[in-house]
Design a protein around this motif. Sequence first.
Motif, mmCIF file in Angstrom:
data_model
loop_
_atom_site.group_PDB
_atom_site.id
_atom_site.type_symbol
_atom_site.label_atom_id
_atom_site.label_comp_id
_atom_site.label_asym_id
_atom_site.label_seq_id
_atom_site.Cartn_x
_atom_site.Cartn_y
_atom_site.Cartn_z
ATOM 1 N N SER A 4 0.857 -1.181 0.000
ATOM 2 C CA SER A 4 0.000 0.000 0.000
ATOM 3 C C SER A 4 0.885 1.219 0.000
ATOM 4 O O SER A 4 2.105 1.135 0.026
ATOM 5 C CB SER A 4 -0.903 -0.011 1.237
ATOM 6 O OG SER A 4 -0.124 0.008 2.413
ATOM 7 N N LEU A 5 0.278 2.387 -0.020
ATOM 8 C CA LEU A 5 1.022 3.632 0.034
ATOM 9 C C LEU A 5 1.589 3.768 1.428
ATOM 10 O O LEU A 5 0.861 3.908 2.402
ATOM 11 C CB LEU A 5 0.088 4.798 -0.287
ATOM 12 C CG LEU A 5 0.695 6.185 -0.248
ATOM 13 C CD1 LEU A 5 1.788 6.297 -1.303
ATOM 14 C CD2 LEU A 5 -0.368 7.239 -0.484
ATOM 15 N N LEU A 6 2.895 3.724 1.555
ATOM 16 C CA LEU A 6 3.548 3.714 2.848
ATOM 17 C C LEU A 6 4.264 5.041 3.059
ATOM 18 O O LEU A 6 5.299 5.293 2.498
ATOM 19 C CB LEU A 6 4.536 2.544 2.912
ATOM 20 C CG LEU A 6 3.920 1.162 2.683
ATOM 21 C CD1 LEU A 6 5.002 0.110 2.613
ATOM 22 C CD2 LEU A 6 2.928 0.837 3.764
ATOM 23 N N SER A 31 -2.086 -1.721 -12.017
ATOM 24 C CA SER A 31 -1.856 -1.671 -10.570
ATOM 25 C C SER A 31 -1.852 -0.247 -10.025
ATOM 26 O O SER A 31 -1.878 -0.055 -8.808
ATOM 27 C CB SER A 31 -0.532 -2.343 -10.218
ATOM 28 O OG SER A 31 0.552 -1.701 -10.879
ATOM 29 N N GLU A 32 -1.802 0.747 -10.925
ATOM 30 C CA GLU A 32 -1.792 2.161 -10.534
ATOM 31 C C GLU A 32 -0.768 2.402 -9.422
ATOM 32 O O GLU A 32 -1.053 3.003 -8.393
ATOM 33 C CB GLU A 32 -3.190 2.610 -10.098
ATOM 34 C CG GLU A 32 -4.222 2.500 -11.212
ATOM 35 C CD GLU A 32 -5.575 3.066 -10.842
ATOM 36 O OE1 GLU A 32 -5.834 3.283 -9.635
ATOM 37 O OE2 GLU A 32 -6.386 3.314 -11.757
ATOM 38 N N LEU A 62 3.961 1.981 -4.010
ATOM 39 C CA LEU A 62 3.346 3.290 -3.873
ATOM 40 C C LEU A 62 2.013 3.293 -4.602
ATOM 41 O O LEU A 62 1.962 3.040 -5.810
ATOM 42 C CB LEU A 62 4.251 4.380 -4.458
ATOM 43 C CG LEU A 62 5.745 4.320 -4.128
ATOM 44 C CD1 LEU A 62 6.439 5.546 -4.700
ATOM 45 C CD2 LEU A 62 5.989 4.181 -2.645
ATOM 46 N N ASN A 63 0.958 3.574 -3.887
ATOM 47 C CA ASN A 63 -0.381 3.629 -4.477
ATOM 48 C C ASN A 63 -0.579 5.002 -5.099
ATOM 49 O O ASN A 63 -0.862 5.979 -4.417
ATOM 50 C CB ASN A 63 -1.429 3.367 -3.401
ATOM 51 C CG ASN A 63 -2.835 3.407 -3.951
ATOM 52 O OD1 ASN A 63 -3.045 3.498 -5.161
ATOM 53 N ND2 ASN A 63 -3.818 3.337 -3.073
ATOM 54 N N MET A 64 -0.428 5.075 -6.428
ATOM 55 C CA MET A 64 -0.489 6.351 -7.124
ATOM 56 C C MET A 64 -1.910 6.730 -7.548
ATOM 57 O O MET A 64 -2.158 7.853 -7.972
ATOM 58 C CB MET A 64 0.417 6.308 -8.361
ATOM 59 C CG MET A 64 1.871 5.956 -8.056
ATOM 60 S SD MET A 64 2.660 7.113 -6.913
ATOM 61 C CE MET A 64 2.737 8.590 -7.937
ATOM 62 N N LYS A 65 -2.835 5.775 -7.495
ATOM 63 C CA LYS A 65 -4.258 6.001 -7.794
ATOM 64 C C LYS A 65 -4.503 6.409 -9.245
ATOM 65 O O LYS A 65 -5.576 6.887 -9.580
ATOM 66 C CB LYS A 65 -4.861 7.030 -6.837
ATOM 67 C CG LYS A 65 -4.770 6.605 -5.378
ATOM 68 C CD LYS A 65 -5.400 7.631 -4.455
ATOM 69 C CE LYS A 65 -5.293 7.185 -3.010
ATOM 70 N NZ LYS A 65 -5.883 8.173 -2.069
ATOM 71 N N GLN A 66 -3.507 6.234 -10.088
ATOM 72 C CA GLN A 66 -3.620 6.479 -11.524
ATOM 73 C C GLN A 66 -2.665 5.520 -12.236
ATOM 74 O O GLN A 66 -1.655 5.090 -11.671
ATOM 75 C CB GLN A 66 -3.250 7.925 -11.894
ATOM 76 C CG GLN A 66 -4.158 8.989 -11.321
ATOM 77 C CD GLN A 66 -5.527 9.011 -11.974
ATOM 78 O OE1 GLN A 66 -5.706 8.523 -13.086
ATOM 79 N NE2 GLN A 66 -6.507 9.569 -11.284
ATOM 80 N N ARG A 67 -2.996 5.200 -13.487
ATOM 81 C CA ARG A 67 -2.087 4.397 -14.290
ATOM 82 C C ARG A 67 -0.789 5.177 -14.536
ATOM 83 O O ARG A 67 -0.834 6.336 -14.955
ATOM 84 C CB ARG A 67 -2.742 4.047 -15.628
ATOM 85 C CG ARG A 67 -3.904 3.086 -15.508
ATOM 86 C CD ARG A 67 -4.735 3.058 -16.781
ATOM 87 N NE ARG A 67 -3.972 2.668 -17.954
ATOM 88 C CZ ARG A 67 -3.787 1.424 -18.367
ATOM 89 N NH1 ARG A 67 -4.331 0.416 -17.682
ATOM 90 N NH2 ARG A 67 -3.099 1.155 -19.468
ATOM 91 N N ILE A 68 0.342 4.551 -14.287
ATOM 92 C CA ILE A 68 1.633 5.223 -14.404
ATOM 93 C C ILE A 68 2.375 4.662 -15.622
ATOM 94 O O ILE A 68 2.550 3.456 -15.774
ATOM 95 C CB ILE A 68 2.480 5.040 -13.133
ATOM 96 C CG1 ILE A 68 1.707 5.541 -11.908
ATOM 97 C CG2 ILE A 68 3.807 5.785 -13.277
ATOM 98 C CD1 ILE A 68 1.290 6.992 -11.967
ATOM 99 N N GLU A 108 1.854 10.030 -15.837
ATOM 100 C CA GLU A 108 0.689 9.169 -15.843
ATOM 101 C C GLU A 108 0.381 8.725 -17.266
ATOM 102 O O GLU A 108 0.971 9.221 -18.232
ATOM 103 C CB GLU A 108 -0.520 9.902 -15.249
ATOM 104 C CG GLU A 108 -0.356 10.247 -13.775
ATOM 105 C CD GLU A 108 -1.531 11.042 -13.236
ATOM 106 O OE1 GLU A 108 -2.395 11.470 -14.028
ATOM 107 O OE2 GLU A 108 -1.597 11.243 -12.006
ATOM 108 N N ASP A 109 -0.555 7.801 -17.401
ATOM 109 C CA ASP A 109 -0.945 7.260 -18.693
ATOM 110 C C ASP A 109 -2.299 7.820 -19.107
ATOM 111 O O ASP A 109 -3.160 8.077 -18.266
ATOM 112 C CB ASP A 109 -1.030 5.731 -18.601
ATOM 113 C CG ASP A 109 -1.333 5.078 -19.931
ATOM 114 O OD1 ASP A 109 -0.547 5.274 -20.869
ATOM 115 O OD2 ASP A 109 -2.356 4.379 -20.025
#
Length: 391
Positions: free
Chosen positions: A7-9, A339-340, A358-364, A379-380
Amino acid sequence: MKKFRPSLLVTAIVTSSTVLIACNVQSNTVHSKEKSELSASDIEIKQINQRYTTTKIATFNEPWSIAALNNGNLLITERKGTLQLFDPDTKKKTQVKGLPKVAYGGQGGLGDIVLHPDFNQNHQIYLSYAEAGSGGYGAVVSRGTLDLSQPEKPYIKNLKPVWYQVPKVEGQGHYSHRLLFDKEGKLWISSGERQKFDPAQDMKSNLGKILRLNDDGTPASGNPFVNQGHIAKQVWSLGHRNPLGIAFDANDQLWDVEMGPKGGDELNLVIKGHNYGYPIVSNGDHYDGAPIPDHHTRPEFKAPEISWTPVISPSSLIFYKGDVFPAWKNKALISGLSSESIVIVDTQAKPVTEVQRLNMKQRIRGLLEAKDGSIWVIEDGENAALLKLTP
């Protein structure tokens, strides 16, 4: 037993801790070489909690790759066929002229961009892109001179192809076409198997291969298959599926990250002359559910150092060499689409291990380490952000 769920740590200080993963772990960061013998509960995972801040800098239309000039300006490719010169200080974008016509569609379009190792003297850049032609579509790598003599009118002069995917085939997937220069000035290209399976094992095709060339696109001396024909002279390794990231680690060892089929995304240590087995073996299966034998069933093929099921959908790879993120130093950073995420992997661990996600919450789509040790992230997709990761 404690479960490990990436997760985002984000913590106030850089720390590390040791946990054991349970058998039903969702991350599935399993050491693929021993998949049949090694259960997830047998793997000791040393996590890292690296603090970082994310800042949105600008937006671009389907960005695919990013390169940095010495003055801090960025060159960012956009998949429909535009190249933007971007000043991070003023936020000004200037479109670079002289781009080739690209075959936009599916996974195709304008792709990677790299600078020649002697760019400061010769101003040469390399672009990869998809083109249409006899037989269908294929990737091309072209070299040209970036003229910045008129800052308001940047232009690529004398752009000429130096390499083609052969043969061209129907469909617009799995071009891969990532580019990389090594310390000797050799040009490395990742070439996908174009969703055609068999070419990855065919030495008359450069699909499904990692290639090592001179800067003019000719085969480099010392390649392992020089006696197997004209195309084979380009090849360093074979049996790859869709390698979307290539990078050298701190020891100048080449790695690639590639999309598996249904499951089995891979991080591979790329070794001269080795066959990585696709489509004969994979740690994933076909999309229709038909099984593919795992790597351990065919030890003559090189197995990945780590694989992921569920997939992370890797899109690029860098090794972090800076100091501002000390817990990431010399580790692999993989950008993820579905996996964003940005996946951090310790390639020096035994076994190779995912240590932070790292949970970026967007496609990278892509990553680039800046001179100051911060990290550029694109981002993508449409209206995709250019982000900067700082401590």
